[in-house]
Design a protein around this motif. Sequence first.
Motif, PDB file in Angstrom:
ATOM      1  N   PRO A 182       0.811  -1.229   0.000  1.00 36.32           N
ATOM      2  CA  PRO A 182       0.000   0.000   0.000  1.00 36.32           C
ATOM      3  C   PRO A 182       0.841   1.275   0.000  1.00 36.32           C
ATOM      4  O   PRO A 182       0.408   2.305  -0.522  1.00 36.32           O
ATOM      5  CB  PRO A 182      -0.822  -0.113   1.298  1.00 36.32           C
ATOM      6  CG  PRO A 182      -0.128  -1.144   2.129  1.00 36.32           C
ATOM      7  CD  PRO A 182       0.582  -2.062   1.183  1.00 36.32           C
ATOM      8  N   PHE A 183       2.036   1.210   0.563  1.00 34.59           N
ATOM      9  CA  PHE A 183       2.908   2.396   0.610  1.00 34.59           C
ATOM     10  C   PHE A 183       3.502   2.668  -0.773  1.00 34.59           C
ATOM     11  O   PHE A 183       3.610   3.809  -1.206  1.00 34.59           O
ATOM     12  CB  PHE A 183       4.004   2.205   1.666  1.00 34.59           C
ATOM     13  CG  PHE A 183       3.428   1.917   3.029  1.00 34.59           C
ATOM     14  CD1 PHE A 183       2.938   2.947   3.823  1.00 34.59           C
ATOM     15  CD2 PHE A 183       3.320   0.615   3.503  1.00 34.59           C
ATOM     16  CE1 PHE A 183       2.373   2.688   5.064  1.00 34.59           C
ATOM     17  CE2 PHE A 183       2.761   0.343   4.735  1.00 34.59           C
ATOM     18  CZ  PHE A 183       2.284   1.382   5.528  1.00 34.59           C
ATOM     19  N   LEU A 184       3.878   1.592  -1.476  1.00 34.64           N
ATOM     20  CA  LEU A 184       4.371   1.757  -2.851  1.00 34.64           C
ATOM     21  C   LEU A 184       3.275   2.342  -3.736  1.00 34.64           C
ATOM     22  O   LEU A 184       3.542   3.097  -4.660  1.00 34.64           O
ATOM     23  CB  LEU A 184       4.816   0.407  -3.430  1.00 34.64           C
ATOM     24  CG  LEU A 184       6.101  -0.208  -2.898  1.00 34.64           C
ATOM     25  CD1 LEU A 184       6.262  -1.633  -3.438  1.00 34.64           C
ATOM     26  CD2 LEU A 184       7.311   0.619  -3.295  1.00 34.64           C
ATOM     27  N   LEU A 185       2.043   1.998  -3.455  1.00 35.38           N
ATOM     28  CA  LEU A 185       0.919   2.437  -4.297  1.00 35.38           C
ATOM     29  C   LEU A 185       0.535   3.892  -4.043  1.00 35.38           C
ATOM     30  O   LEU A 185       0.188   4.616  -4.972  1.00 35.38           O
ATOM     31  CB  LEU A 185      -0.280   1.516  -4.049  1.00 35.38           C
ATOM     32  CG  LEU A 185      -1.550   1.822  -4.859  1.00 35.38           C
ATOM     33  CD1 LEU A 185      -1.307   1.668  -6.355  1.00 35.38           C
ATOM     34  CD2 LEU A 185      -2.695   0.889  -4.425  1.00 35.38           C
ATOM     35  N   HIS A 186       0.615   4.332  -2.788  1.00 38.77           N
ATOM     36  CA  HIS A 186      -0.006   5.612  -2.427  1.00 38.77           C
ATOM     37  C   HIS A 186       0.881   6.617  -1.712  1.00 38.77           C
ATOM     38  O   HIS A 186       0.445   7.737  -1.460  1.00 38.77           O
ATOM     39  CB  HIS A 186      -1.208   5.344  -1.496  1.00 38.77           C
ATOM     40  CG  HIS A 186      -2.400   4.763  -2.184  1.00 38.77           C
ATOM     41  ND1 HIS A 186      -2.925   5.261  -3.357  1.00 38.77           N
ATOM     42  CD2 HIS A 186      -3.207   3.703  -1.838  1.00 38.77           C
ATOM     43  CE1 HIS A 186      -3.989   4.548  -3.698  1.00 38.77           C
ATOM     44  NE2 HIS A 186      -4.173   3.586  -2.805  1.00 38.77           N
ATOM     45  N   ASP A 187       2.083   6.266  -1.280  1.00 39.21           N
ATOM     46  CA  ASP A 187       2.838   7.151  -0.388  1.00 39.21           C
ATOM     47  C   ASP A 187       3.076   8.522  -1.041  1.00 39.21           C
ATOM     48  O   ASP A 187       3.651   8.597  -2.122  1.00 39.21           O
ATOM     49  CB  ASP A 187       4.194   6.513  -0.026  1.00 39.21           C
ATOM     50  CG  ASP A 187       4.559   6.746   1.432  1.00 39.21           C
ATOM     51  OD1 ASP A 187       3.638   6.730   2.274  1.00 39.21           O
ATOM     52  OD2 ASP A 187       5.753   6.960   1.716  1.00 39.21           O
ATOM     53  N   PRO A 188       2.643   9.615  -0.395  1.00 40.60           N
ATOM     54  CA  PRO A 188       2.836  10.941  -0.994  1.00 40.60           C
ATOM     55  C   PRO A 188       4.227  11.498  -0.699  1.00 40.60           C
ATOM     56  O   PRO A 188       4.940  10.971   0.143  1.00 40.60           O
ATOM     57  CB  PRO A 188       1.776  11.795  -0.301  1.00 40.60           C
ATOM     58  CG  PRO A 188       1.594  11.145   1.034  1.00 40.60           C
ATOM     59  CD  PRO A 188       1.908   9.691   0.879  1.00 40.60           C
ATOM     60  N   LEU A 189       4.566  12.583  -1.412  1.00 42.29           N
ATOM     61  CA  LEU A 189       5.851  13.256  -1.179  1.00 42.29           C
ATOM     62  C   LEU A 189       5.835  14.046   0.117  1.00 42.29           C
ATOM     63  O   LEU A 189       6.868  14.270   0.742  1.00 42.29           O
ATOM     64  CB  LEU A 189       6.151  14.210  -2.349  1.00 42.29           C
ATOM     65  CG  LEU A 189       7.062  13.662  -3.444  1.00 42.29           C
ATOM     66  CD1 LEU A 189       7.038  14.587  -4.648  1.00 42.29           C
ATOM     67  CD2 LEU A 189       8.490  13.456  -2.951  1.00 42.29           C
ATOM     68  N   SER A 190       4.654  14.528   0.502  1.00 40.75           N
ATOM     69  CA  SER A 190       4.526  15.241   1.771  1.00 40.75           C
ATOM     70  C   SER A 190       3.177  14.879   2.375  1.00 40.75           C
ATOM     71  O   SER A 190       2.306  14.323   1.690  1.00 40.75           O
ATOM     72  CB  SER A 190       4.626  16.752   1.526  1.00 40.75           C
ATOM     73  OG  SER A 190       3.514  17.170   0.763  1.00 40.75           O
TER      74      SER A 190
END
Lengths: 451, 105
Positions: free
Chosen positions: A396-404
Amino acid sequence: MATRVLIPNGAIGLGFDEAALWRGVAMRPDIICVDGGSTDSGPHYLGTGTSKYSRASTRAEWRVLMQARAHAGVPLVVGSAGTCGTDATVDWMHDITRELARELGQDLKVARLYSEQDGASLARALDAGRVTPLWPELPISAGVLGECTHIVALAGAEAIQAALETGADIVIAGRATDTASIAALPLMRGEDAGAAWHGAKIGECGALCTSNPTSGVIVIDFDDTGFTVRPMAEGARATPDLVAAHMLYENADPDILHEPGGHLDVRGAIYEQADETGVRVTGSRWVGSGDYTVKLEGARAAGHQACSLVLLRERRYVEQARAWCDRLATHLESEIRARMGLEPDAYAMELRRIGQDATLGPLERAASAPCEVGVLAIFTASDQATALGLAKLANPFLLHDPLSDDEPQATFAFPFSPVEWDRGPLHDFCLNHVLHVTDPMKQFRLEVTNV
Amino acid sequence: MSEPRIGDVARKVRSKNAGPFVLTIDVFCADAGRFRAVCDALRTERIAALFGQAPELVRRFELDRLNVLKFSMPRPVVQGSRADRDMHASGWGWLVAELPLREGR
């Protein structure tokens, strides 16, 4: 007496020009030699005792070579069978041979030369001071030897000669030096030793020393003063520069080649155009040593891996891919600790940015502005379930992690479902040593069968 | 005009494994003049720094007969180990090819 060796290509499985092969057969060679292996594709093959090339490719090429052998009525030798030259890949090659012999209606005497070594007896040799390091030096102990899943010794020309002396039609050799099978017969028949080893080094990659490298097929004539190498493909030629330059290939030292029982010194070699397509080489020197050594290769398990791949296409993320990866790694580290109870020393996680620095990593100096970046996430753990668990946790982090934190949710491109895949066990090459022996055949075993 | 790079002067730059533990790089030049220019530009210390190696671990061979400059050194990472990114060592040669001919550029 001259000795003519036909070499179909640099490794069985690479393919060769069939018309060129039959042209070589028509030249009435004394032997056909092909290499079957190398460490060049990595430690997996030795670690697992398997072949890099598919059975279908190997079988298709071996079928043609067995027909060529029958036609020429001379021995056919494959060295380092099945990429790594373990006992299992020698037997794999033997199975293919037996199958083809039946299919082609050939009755054959087949000699198998086994190169695999036992870690415990090598540990005793290490104790006795008979295992010494090569450059660059790697640590060695009985423990390292015990951890290896496979260890092979590289057979020299003497071991191939012993196999030929059985009168075998086909020799399937385990791990051997790249040059041993080509040099064996010329040495046996008393051709110049410098020429035998130098010609074998030039020929071990097939037509790589010619103007048409992919055609594969060459013929080398050895005699008591030198050797002449000729490509068999239509229009191909060898030139003095191409042949001389081949000593550089995959060789740390361009002048010296170490082999069991001595070394080749080509500093005095003279390369001349013999005719339209062939090159004549004289002046190479073999320097024998009183000390006979065989090189050892070993691989051990080094954990298990699982991977994911995500693609960044949004300009802002592409431009800040490095910052995104750094932030993601910190994020994942704390999630892995919280959810799996694993500290960073219990696993390894790497995010490689394809399109930016995936090939060279920290050594990359070029700035790149691609339209997209692939992030290859690699997880290594002591067992496969944990490695895959890490990759799934990251999903899920690879899919959605934002820059901030204060921006709308981003979504990136996954090429597969599931996006994670098991890479299986990882292996390490862990020996760079030689074993000192009194008898060149001592570490090798011969088995002769009729098929 | 931009600064010439090694790859503009050399005919070909090739990197390859020499076994699992050694990296070897061959810089092929078309003639003696270009060969000398490349030999002068690629001091052993410069190559060592490029790969993060101690200079005494970098072996240098100037083969004037072939107009080839060759370097061999311990592989920056062992072939196929976890940190390896390039199984056949094909990419390291580009670092050399992309160096400016003149140092400090």
